[in-house]
Write a protein that holds these residues in place. Structure first.
Motif, PDB file in Angstrom:
ATOM      1  N   ILE A 202      -2.385 -16.817   4.496  1.00 33.76           N
ATOM      2  CA  ILE A 202      -1.284 -15.954   4.938  1.00 33.76           C
ATOM      3  C   ILE A 202      -1.855 -14.618   5.399  1.00 33.76           C
ATOM      4  N   GLY A 203      -1.447 -14.178   6.564  1.00 34.42           N
ATOM      5  CA  GLY A 203      -1.804 -12.854   7.052  1.00 34.42           C
ATOM      6  C   GLY A 203      -0.666 -11.878   6.825  1.00 34.42           C
ATOM      7  N   VAL A 204      -1.013 -10.594   6.679  1.00 34.68           N
ATOM      8  CA  VAL A 204       0.003  -9.559   6.453  1.00 34.68           C
ATOM      9  C   VAL A 204      -0.270  -8.378   7.379  1.00 34.68           C
ATOM     10  N   GLN A 205       0.750  -7.988   8.133  1.00 32.28           N
ATOM     11  CA  GLN A 205       0.661  -6.816   8.998  1.00 32.28           C
ATOM     12  C   GLN A 205       1.628  -5.732   8.538  1.00 32.28           C
ATOM     13  N   ALA A 206       1.378  -4.508   9.000  1.00 33.31           N
ATOM     14  CA  ALA A 206       2.325  -3.422   8.800  1.00 33.31           C
ATOM     15  C   ALA A 206       3.459  -3.586   9.801  1.00 33.31           C
ATOM     16  N   ALA A 207       4.701  -3.447   9.333  1.00 30.81           N
ATOM     17  CA  ALA A 207       5.857  -3.680  10.199  1.00 30.81           C
ATOM     18  C   ALA A 207       5.860  -2.756  11.413  1.00 30.81           C
ATOM     19  N   GLY A 208       5.312  -1.560  11.261  1.00 29.03           N
ATOM     20  CA  GLY A 208       5.283  -0.624  12.382  1.00 29.03           C
ATOM     21  C   GLY A 208       4.277  -0.963  13.448  1.00 29.03           C
ATOM     22  N   SER A 209       3.495  -2.022  13.230  1.00 29.05           N
ATOM     23  CA  SER A 209       2.502  -2.438  14.217  1.00 29.05           C
ATOM     24  C   SER A 209       2.247  -3.938  14.076  1.00 29.05           C
ATOM     25  N   VAL A 254       1.973 -15.380   9.323  1.00 26.20           N
ATOM     26  CA  VAL A 254       1.710 -13.940   9.268  1.00 26.20           C
ATOM     27  C   VAL A 254       3.046 -13.242   9.033  1.00 26.20           C
ATOM     28  N   VAL A 255       3.106 -12.402   8.004  1.00 23.30           N
ATOM     29  CA  VAL A 255       4.329 -11.682   7.654  1.00 23.30           C
ATOM     30  C   VAL A 255       4.092 -10.183   7.812  1.00 23.30           C
ATOM     31  N   ALA A 256       5.165  -9.405   7.703  1.00 27.29           N
ATOM     32  CA  ALA A 256       5.066  -7.949   7.862  1.00 27.29           C
ATOM     33  C   ALA A 256       5.693  -7.243   6.675  1.00 27.29           C
ATOM     34  N   VAL A 257       5.119  -6.108   6.295  1.00 25.46           N
ATOM     35  CA  VAL A 257       5.645  -5.268   5.217  1.00 25.46           C
ATOM     36  C   VAL A 257       5.819  -3.845   5.743  1.00 25.46           C
ATOM     37  N   ASP A 258       6.801  -3.119   5.192  1.00 28.46           N
ATOM     38  CA  ASP A 258       7.040  -1.772   5.692  1.00 28.46           C
ATOM     39  C   ASP A 258       6.207  -0.746   4.918  1.00 28.46           C
ATOM     40  N   ASP A 259       6.236   0.483   5.395  1.00 28.02           N
ATOM     41  CA  ASP A 259       5.383   1.524   4.827  1.00 28.02           C
ATOM     42  C   ASP A 259       5.734   1.846   3.379  1.00 28.02           C
ATOM     43  N   GLU A 260       7.013   1.792   3.037  1.00 27.00           N
ATOM     44  CA  GLU A 260       7.404   2.062   1.648  1.00 27.00           C
ATOM     45  C   GLU A 260       6.822   1.013   0.713  1.00 27.00           C
ATOM     46  N   GLU A 261       6.827  -0.243   1.155  1.00 30.29           N
ATOM     47  CA  GLU A 261       6.243  -1.313   0.343  1.00 30.29           C
ATOM     48  C   GLU A 261       4.734  -1.159   0.224  1.00 30.29           C
ATOM     49  N   ILE A 262       4.099  -0.733   1.301  1.00 32.22           N
ATOM     50  CA  ILE A 262       2.654  -0.502   1.263  1.00 32.22           C
ATOM     51  C   ILE A 262       2.325   0.645   0.317  1.00 32.22           C
ATOM     52  N   ALA A 263       3.093   1.721   0.383  1.00 35.44           N
ATOM     53  CA  ALA A 263       2.853   2.875  -0.490  1.00 35.44           C
ATOM     54  C   ALA A 263       2.987   2.483  -1.957  1.00 35.44           C
ATOM     55  N   ARG A 264       3.988   1.680  -2.255  1.00 32.90           N
ATOM     56  CA  ARG A 264       4.161   1.223  -3.641  1.00 32.90           C
ATOM     57  C   ARG A 264       2.941   0.442  -4.104  1.00 32.90           C
ATOM     58  N   ALA A 280      -3.945   0.203   4.545  1.00 25.96           N
ATOM     59  CA  ALA A 280      -4.242  -1.060   5.235  1.00 25.96           C
ATOM     60  C   ALA A 280      -4.750  -2.110   4.267  1.00 25.96           C
ATOM     61  N   GLY A 281      -5.545  -1.693   3.300  1.00 27.52           N
ATOM     62  CA  GLY A 281      -6.109  -2.631   2.342  1.00 27.52           C
ATOM     63  C   GLY A 281      -5.132  -3.107   1.300  1.00 27.52           C
ATOM     64  N   ALA A 282      -4.011  -2.409   1.160  1.00 26.96           N
ATOM     65  CA  ALA A 282      -3.003  -2.770   0.162  1.00 26.96           C
ATOM     66  C   ALA A 282      -1.875  -3.606   0.739  1.00 26.96           C
ATOM     67  N   ALA A 283      -1.927  -3.921   2.018  1.00 29.39           N
ATOM     68  CA  ALA A 283      -0.817  -4.644   2.661  1.00 29.39           C
ATOM     69  C   ALA A 283      -0.577  -6.000   2.014  1.00 29.39           C
ATOM     70  N   GLY A 284      -1.643  -6.699   1.635  1.00 27.54           N
ATOM     71  CA  GLY A 284      -1.485  -8.007   1.008  1.00 27.54           C
ATOM     72  C   GLY A 284      -0.770  -7.922  -0.323  1.00 27.54           C
ATOM     73  N   VAL A 285      -1.126  -6.934  -1.127  1.00 23.99           N
ATOM     74  CA  VAL A 285      -0.436  -6.732  -2.401  1.00 23.99           C
ATOM     75  C   VAL A 285       1.030  -6.393  -2.154  1.00 23.99           C
ATOM     76  N   ALA A 286       1.285  -5.578  -1.133  1.00 21.31           N
ATOM     77  CA  ALA A 286       2.673  -5.246  -0.792  1.00 21.31           C
ATOM     78  C   ALA A 286       3.477  -6.497  -0.459  1.00 21.31           C
ATOM     79  N   ALA A 287       2.830  -7.451   0.208  1.00 19.45           N
ATOM     80  CA  ALA A 287       3.534  -8.687   0.565  1.00 19.45           C
ATOM     81  C   ALA A 287       3.915  -9.493  -0.668  1.00 19.45           C
TER      82      ALA A 287
END
Length: 405
Positions: A202-209, A254-264, A280-287
Motif C-alpha cells: 500500500i502506498g500513502v500520499q499527502a492529500a494536498g499532493s 495508493v491512499v491519501a491522508v490529510d495534513d492533520e492526520e500526518i501531524a497527529r 513525509a515519513g509519518a504518512a504511512g502511520v497516519a494512514a
C-alpha cells in the motif's frame, strides 16, 4: 509500455551499497498496534545515513556512471532528502554535485546538503520548479541529472529496503510505503512481488499532493491540482512515468491522508515510539491511525518511516498543534478588572483546577474592553478534553467570560 526493474537489479544494488548504508532497524510499536488492532512494526529509515532512504538510490545511481560522466559531475533537484543523499553519495565517490532546491526548502536540509559538499542553488517555489531549473542546468553544462525517483538505478537502489524487510520480517503480511514521486514504492514493490507475491503493498500520499490514485485509475500520469502539504518530502505534483508503471502493475493501492492526520502521526511517533520523523515519513502511520489502511491482525504490518529530517520549528508547531487536538494544551482569553490582586485571583483559581500555566499576557487596548478592564490570554497545559471542559465551567462559574483565543 515501460520496462520494469527486475529483482536482480535490486540484488546488484544491495551488493553495491554494502558498507555504504545502514541496515536500519525494524521496531515493534505496541502503541500503534493497540490503536489499530494488529501487529505493527516500523522500518526506521529516519535513522539511515542522511536521515532518509534516499542515499540508497542516489549512491547506486552515481556508482553506475562512466568515468566520463563522473568527470562532468551530477546535478539534482530535491526538497531536501534526495539532495542530501546525492550530496553524500557524490562526496563518497569523488564526484562534483550541484543541487537545486525550492526557495522555501527547510533550512536544516539546505545546511546539511551544503555540509556534505554540494553546491546548493535555491530556485522556484515548488519541487517541480526546482526540477525544471535543474534539468536546464544539466542540458547547459553536460552534468548528469540524477532523478529523485524516475530512473531504473534509483528504483533498484530504493528496492534494497524491500530486501531488508524480508530478512527482518520473514512473515511480513502488509507493507505501507509513503509516496512522493514513487521511487521507494516502486523499488520495494519490485523486491516483494518477486520474492513474496502474497504481501499486500500500500502506498500513502499527502492529500494536498496526491497524484497517484487518479493516475493509476487513468493509466497515465496526471498532475495533482495542488501541491500544498506540510509533508514537503512527498510534495510532488506528478508521478514519474516509470514509477507509475511499477505502481500500476505491482502495487495493491495508493491512499491519501490529510495534513492533520500526518501531524497527529508525527506527534504520536515522537511521544510513544521515541522517534523523530518528518511529516513525509509519518504518512504511512497516519494512514493506519486514520483507518485509510486496515490492518490484518493475522500477520505483521510494516510501515516505512522514510525520513527524519524535520525543521525544529515545524516540529515545535506540530507538537503544540497535536497537544491542542488532544486537549492537553489550550489557549483561553478572558477579562479581569484592572485592579490589584485580580490576576492573582484568576491564577489561584487555575491552580485549584490543576491547570499548569505556561504563558500569560495582558492587553488593555482591545476594542471590546470596557473601561477598567484588562484582557488576559492564558496558555495552559491540561490533561484532556474533559479537563478543559471542567476548567471552562469553573472559570465561567466565577464570572470570567471566555472568548475564542
Amino acid at each position: 509500455m515501460e520496462q520494469l526493474v527486475g529483482v536482480e537489479a535490486v540484488r546488484a544494488a544491495q551488493a553495491s551499497l554494502r558498507g555504504v548504508i545502514e541496515t536500519t532497524p525494524v521496531e515493534h510499536s505496541r502503541a500503534i498496534g493497540d490503536l489499530v488492532g494488529g501487529d505493527v512494526r516500523l522500518k526506521c529509515e529516519n535513522l539511515q545515513r542522511t536521515g532518509s532512504f534516499k542515499l540508497r538510490g542516489a549512491h547506486h545511481r552515481i556508482a553506475r556512471l562512466s568515468d566520463d560522466e563522473r568527470r562532468r559531475g551530477v546535478v539534482c533537484a530535491s526538497a531536501g532528502n534526495h539532495a542530501q543523499g546525492v550530496a553524500l553519495a557524490a562526496k563518497l565517490q569523488g564526484v562534483r554535485a550541484t543541487v537545486f532546491m525550492p526557495r522555501e526548502a527547510p533550512l536544516p536540509k539546505v545546511d546539511a546538503t551544503q555540509g556534505y559538499g554540494a553546491e546548493v542553488r535555491l530556485e522556484g517555489d515548488t519541487f517541480d520548479e526546482a526540477l525544471a531549473t535543474a534539468l536546464e542546468h544539466a542540458q547547459e553544462t553536460g552534468s548528469v541529472f540524477v532523478h529523485p525517483f524516475d530512473h531504473p538505478d534509483i528504483i533498484a537502489g530504493q528496492g534494497t529496503l524491500g530486501l531488508e524487510l524480508l530478512e527482518q520480517v520473514p512473515d511480513l503480511g502488509t507493507v505501507v510505503v509513503c509516496v512522493g514521486g514513487g521511487g521507494l514504492l516502486a523499488g520495494v514493490a519490485v523486491a516483494l512481488r518477486a520474492l513474496r507475491p502474497d504481501v499486500r503493498i500500500i502506498g500513502v500520499q499527502a492529500a494536498g499532493s496526491a497524484s497517484f490514485p487518479a493516475s493509476m485509475a487513468a493509466g497515465e500520469a496526471i498532475a495533482s491540482p495542488t501541491c500544498d502539504t506540510i509533508a514537503d518530502g512527498i510534495a510532488v505534483k506528478r508521478p514519474g512515468e516509470l514509477t507509475l508503471a511499477h505502481a500500476r502493475q505491482l502495487v495493491d493501492e495508493v491512499v491519501a491522508v490529510d495534513d492533520e492526520e500526518i501531524a497527529r502521526a508525527v506527534v504520536l511517533l515522537l511521544e510513544r515510539a521515541k522517534l523523530v520523523v518528518e511529516p513525509a515519513g509519518a504518512a504511512g502511520v497516519a494512514a493506519l491511525l486514520s483507518g485509510r489502511v486496515e490492518v490484518d491482525a493475522s500477520s505483521p504490518t510494516v510501515v516505512t518511516l522514510s525520513g527524519g529530517n524535520i525543521d525544529p520549528l515545524m516540529l515545535q508547531h506540530l507538537v503544540t498543534g497535536g497537544l491542542t487536538t488532544e486537549g492537553r494544551y489550550v489557549t483561553l482569553r478572558t477579562q479581569v478588572p484592572d485592579t490589584p490582586g485580580q490576576l492573582s485571583r484568576l491564577l489561584r483559581l487555575l491552580g485549584d483546577q490543576r491547570a499548569n500555566v505556561v504563558g500569560v499576557s495582558h492587553h488593555r487596548l482591545e476594542h471590546r474592553l470596557r473601561l477598567g478592564q484588562v484582557e488576559v490570554v492564558l496558555e495552559l497545559e491540561t490533561r484532556g478534553h474533559d479537563h478543559v471542559a471542567a476548567l471552562r465551567s469553573a472559570l465561567e462559574g466565577e464570572g470570567y467570560p471566555l472568548h475564542r483565543a
